[in-house]
Enzyme design. Structure first.
Site, PDB file in Angstrom:
ATOM      1  N   LYS A  83       0.864  -1.190   0.000  1.00  0.00           N
ATOM      2  CA  LYS A  83       0.000   0.000   0.000  1.00  0.00           C
ATOM      3  C   LYS A  83       0.897   1.236   0.000  1.00  0.00           C
ATOM      4  CE  LYS A  83      -4.264   1.052   2.534  1.00  0.00           C
ATOM      5  NZ  LYS A  83      -4.873   0.926   3.866  1.00  0.00           N
TER       6      LYS A  83
HETATM    7  C1  E4P Z   1      -8.263   1.943   3.997  1.00  0.00           C
HETATM    8  O1  E4P Z   1      -7.459   1.229   3.465  1.00  0.00           O
HETATM    9  C2  E4P Z   1      -8.046   2.605   5.277  1.00  0.00           C
HETATM   10  O2  E4P Z   1      -7.343   1.720   6.103  1.00  0.00           O
HETATM   11  C3  E4P Z   1      -9.315   2.932   6.006  1.00  0.00           C
HETATM   12  O3  E4P Z   1     -10.469   2.550   5.302  1.00  0.00           O
HETATM   13  C4  E4P Z   1      -9.370   4.263   6.632  1.00  0.00           C
HETATM   14  O4  E4P Z   1     -10.601   4.419   7.323  1.00  0.00           O
HETATM   15  P1  E4P Z   1     -10.859   5.575   8.400  1.00  0.00           P
HETATM   16  O5  E4P Z   1     -11.048   6.849   7.650  1.00  0.00           O
HETATM   17  O6  E4P Z   1     -12.111   5.139   9.101  1.00  0.00           O
HETATM   18  O7  E4P Z   1      -9.647   5.601   9.280  1.00  0.00           O
END
Ligand code: E4P
Length: 217
Positions: A83
């Protein structure tokens, strides 16, 4: 539509995997911190539970650092998806890692133009954050519709991975728009099964069953 769970909590992952609900997992540095566990150890454990893509995020901000970290994370298991953040260095790293055969999830996407760049860099997944857009009084789901339209216009095969999902309605909207994947916290995924009329129906059936005085076994 594929379901990924957005957590580094192994017990929750196991529970959802046992219910046949999981196509993959996403993590981020905040979720790893919340788990209180060693990053690579927890990713290795998740990769043994789930066969699908497991996103592990780099923390370097420069191209060379992202490549070094990405290659290190890929050694953990073949389903590790690297990522990277949606920056120019992140896009460069995406292109290089994809050319080398890695799966790449480009994260922290907040605009259609950013999603277009990720697709051009060959991303396996683009992660638009709908909840964080809603938080600043924008309509996160509009972004998903825009990306779907743009990717379909040009035949990009980057999968739209709807992230920062907070509600069951986000999931329904993502499915109606035709997003490829949603990643949601365990409670939101489990909440999809909930309906007050289901609970009431069970209660009524069991009350009537009791009147029969029968047992199945
Ligand atoms: C996605 O890959 C992220 O880990 C995640 O969805 C972030 O979510 P949040 O905005 O609730 O922290």
């Amino acid at each position: 539509m594929k379901f990924f769970v957005d957590t580094a909590d192994v017990a929750e992952i196991r529970d959802l995997a046992d219910a046949g609900l999981l196509d993959g997992v996403t993590t981020n540095p905040s979720l790893i911190a919340k788990s209180g566990r060693a990053f690579k150890e927890v990713i290795a454990e998740i990769c043994k539970i789930v066969e699908g893509p497991v996103s592990a995020e780099v923390t370097a901000l420069d191209f060379a650092g992202m490549i070094r970290e990405g290659n290190d994370l890929r050694k953990i298991a073949k389903n590790v998806t690297v990522k990277v953040p949606l920056t120019i260095d992140g896009l460069k790293a995406c292109k290089a890692l994809r050319a080398d055969g890695a799966m790449v999830n480009v994260t922290l996407c907040f605009s259609a133009n950013q999603a277009l760049l990720a697709a051009k860099a060959g991303a396996s997944f683009i992660s638009p954050f709908v909840g964080r857009l809603d938080d600043i009084h924008m309509e996160g789901m509009n972004l998903i519709s825009e990306i779907r339209k743009i990717y379909d216009n040009y035949g990009f095969d980057t999968e739209i991975l709807v992230a920062s999902v907070r509600t069951a309605n986000h999931i329904k909207q993502a499915a109606l728009i035709g997003a490829d994947v949603v990643t949601a916290p365990p409670a939101v995924l489990k909440g999809l099964a909930k309906h007050p009329l289901t609970d009431k129906g069970i209660e009524m059936f069991l009350a009537d069953w009791k009147k029969t005085g029968q047992t199945i076994l």
